[in-house]
Design a protein around this motif. Structure first.
Motif, PDB file in Angstrom:
ATOM      1  N   ASP A  61     131.500 118.493  64.290  1.00  0.00           N
ATOM      2  CA  ASP A  61     132.643 118.043  63.442  1.00  0.00           C
ATOM      3  C   ASP A  61     132.634 116.154  63.579  1.00  0.00           C
ATOM      4  OD1 ASP A  61     132.925 120.793  63.187  1.00  0.00           O
ATOM      5  OD2 ASP A  61     134.993 120.749  64.499  1.00  0.00           O
ATOM      6  N   GLU A  62     132.616 115.996  64.605  1.00  0.00           N
ATOM      7  CA  GLU A  62     132.272 114.360  64.064  1.00  0.00           C
ATOM      8  C   GLU A  62     131.171 113.920  63.499  1.00  0.00           C
ATOM      9  OE1 GLU A  62     134.396 110.766  64.546  1.00  0.00           O
ATOM     10  OE2 GLU A  62     135.011 112.489  65.119  1.00  0.00           O
ATOM     11  N   ARG A  78     128.698 130.802  73.490  1.00  0.00           N
ATOM     12  CA  ARG A  78     129.816 129.869  73.588  1.00  0.00           C
ATOM     13  C   ARG A  78     130.529 129.326  74.422  1.00  0.00           C
ATOM     14  NH1 ARG A  78     131.358 134.997  70.403  1.00  0.00           N
ATOM     15  NH2 ARG A  78     130.595 135.246  68.284  1.00  0.00           N
ATOM     16  N   MET A  85     128.205 126.331  74.679  1.00  0.00           N
ATOM     17  CA  MET A  85     128.964 125.011  73.808  1.00  0.00           C
ATOM     18  C   MET A  85     129.851 123.943  74.054  1.00  0.00           C
ATOM     19  SD  MET A  85     127.239 127.450  70.555  1.00  0.00           S
ATOM     20  CE  MET A  85     128.109 125.886  69.455  1.00  0.00           C
ATOM     21  N   ASP A  86     130.780 124.706  74.383  1.00  0.00           N
ATOM     22  CA  ASP A  86     132.701 125.588  74.507  1.00  0.00           C
ATOM     23  C   ASP A  86     132.222 123.275  75.800  1.00  0.00           C
ATOM     24  OD1 ASP A  86     133.472 126.278  72.656  1.00  0.00           O
ATOM     25  OD2 ASP A  86     134.395 127.655  73.823  1.00  0.00           O
ATOM     26  N   ALA A  87     131.757 124.354  76.563  1.00  0.00           N
ATOM     27  CA  ALA A  87     131.980 122.993  77.868  1.00  0.00           C
ATOM     28  C   ALA A  87     130.846 121.872  77.952  1.00  0.00           C
ATOM     29  CB  ALA A  87     131.137 123.675  79.417  1.00  0.00           C
ATOM     30  N   ALA A  88     130.111 122.194  76.814  1.00  0.00           N
ATOM     31  CA  ALA A  88     129.267 120.973  76.738  1.00  0.00           C
ATOM     32  C   ALA A  88     130.033 120.008  74.819  1.00  0.00           C
ATOM     33  CB  ALA A  88     127.943 121.033  75.794  1.00  0.00           C
ATOM     34  N   GLY A  89     130.779 120.606  74.831  1.00  0.00           N
ATOM     35  CA  GLY A  89     131.901 120.121  73.525  1.00  0.00           C
ATOM     36  C   GLY A  89     131.055 119.966  71.927  1.00  0.00           C
ATOM     37  N   ILE A  90     129.752 120.675  71.697  1.00  0.00           N
ATOM     38  CA  ILE A  90     128.873 121.122  71.305  1.00  0.00           C
ATOM     39  C   ILE A  90     129.671 120.315  70.086  1.00  0.00           C
ATOM     40  CG2 ILE A  90     126.922 121.834  69.588  1.00  0.00           C
ATOM     41  CD1 ILE A  90     125.952 122.824  72.427  1.00  0.00           C
ATOM     42  N   ALA A  91     130.959 121.587  69.344  1.00  0.00           N
ATOM     43  CA  ALA A  91     131.051 121.546  68.443  1.00  0.00           C
ATOM     44  C   ALA A  91     131.788 120.489  68.068  1.00  0.00           C
ATOM     45  CB  ALA A  91     132.527 123.502  68.262  1.00  0.00           C
ATOM     46  N   GLU A  92     132.689 119.824  68.568  1.00  0.00           N
ATOM     47  CA  GLU A  92     133.509 118.596  68.256  1.00  0.00           C
ATOM     48  C   GLU A  92     132.279 117.609  67.804  1.00  0.00           C
ATOM     49  OE1 GLU A  92     133.652 120.151  70.619  1.00  0.00           O
ATOM     50  OE2 GLU A  92     136.363 121.109  71.464  1.00  0.00           O
ATOM     51  N   LEU A  93     131.369 117.624  68.595  1.00  0.00           N
ATOM     52  CA  LEU A  93     130.083 116.722  68.393  1.00  0.00           C
ATOM     53  C   LEU A  93     129.649 116.867  67.368  1.00  0.00           C
ATOM     54  CD1 LEU A  93     128.439 114.145  69.520  1.00  0.00           C
ATOM     55  CD2 LEU A  93     127.155 116.260  69.503  1.00  0.00           C
TER      56      LEU A  93
END
Length: 88
Positions: free
Chosen positions: A55-56, A42, A45-53
């Motif tokens: 979502d976009e 997790r 994933m947070d550091a890489a910005g995967i969730a935001e990517l």
């Protein structure tokens, strides 16, 4: 993988397990050892910005102004990456 965890998180957990020299098939206290890497996965994933990517990409796959061919390609990409298309 539990119901709330993404296939992406599981893949990262399994990779971390292997990098640390452990078999992903090993069971400890009734659970696969790879699950013990959730916190680290997790954080990655947070550091890489995967969730935001993701979502976009989900958003763009639904926007009417985006050409249908592009929306279809984005949806297919999500399907390959996540194993399923998740609602936003």
């Amino acid at each position: 993988m539990t119901q709330n965890e993404s296939p992406v998180l599981e893949r990262i957990c399994r990779a971390l397990c292997q990098v640390n020299g452990k078999s992903t098939d090993t069971i400890i206290e009734g659970k696969p050892v790879w699950q013990s890497y959730r916190r680290e996965a997790r954080a990655a994933m947070d550091a890489a910005g995967i969730a935001e990517l993701l979502d976009e990409i989900r958003y763009l796959a639904r926007v009417e102004d985006v050409p249908p061919r592009i929306r279809d390609e984005l949806a297919a990409m999500l399907l390959r990456f996540e194993g399923e298309i998740k609602p936003h």
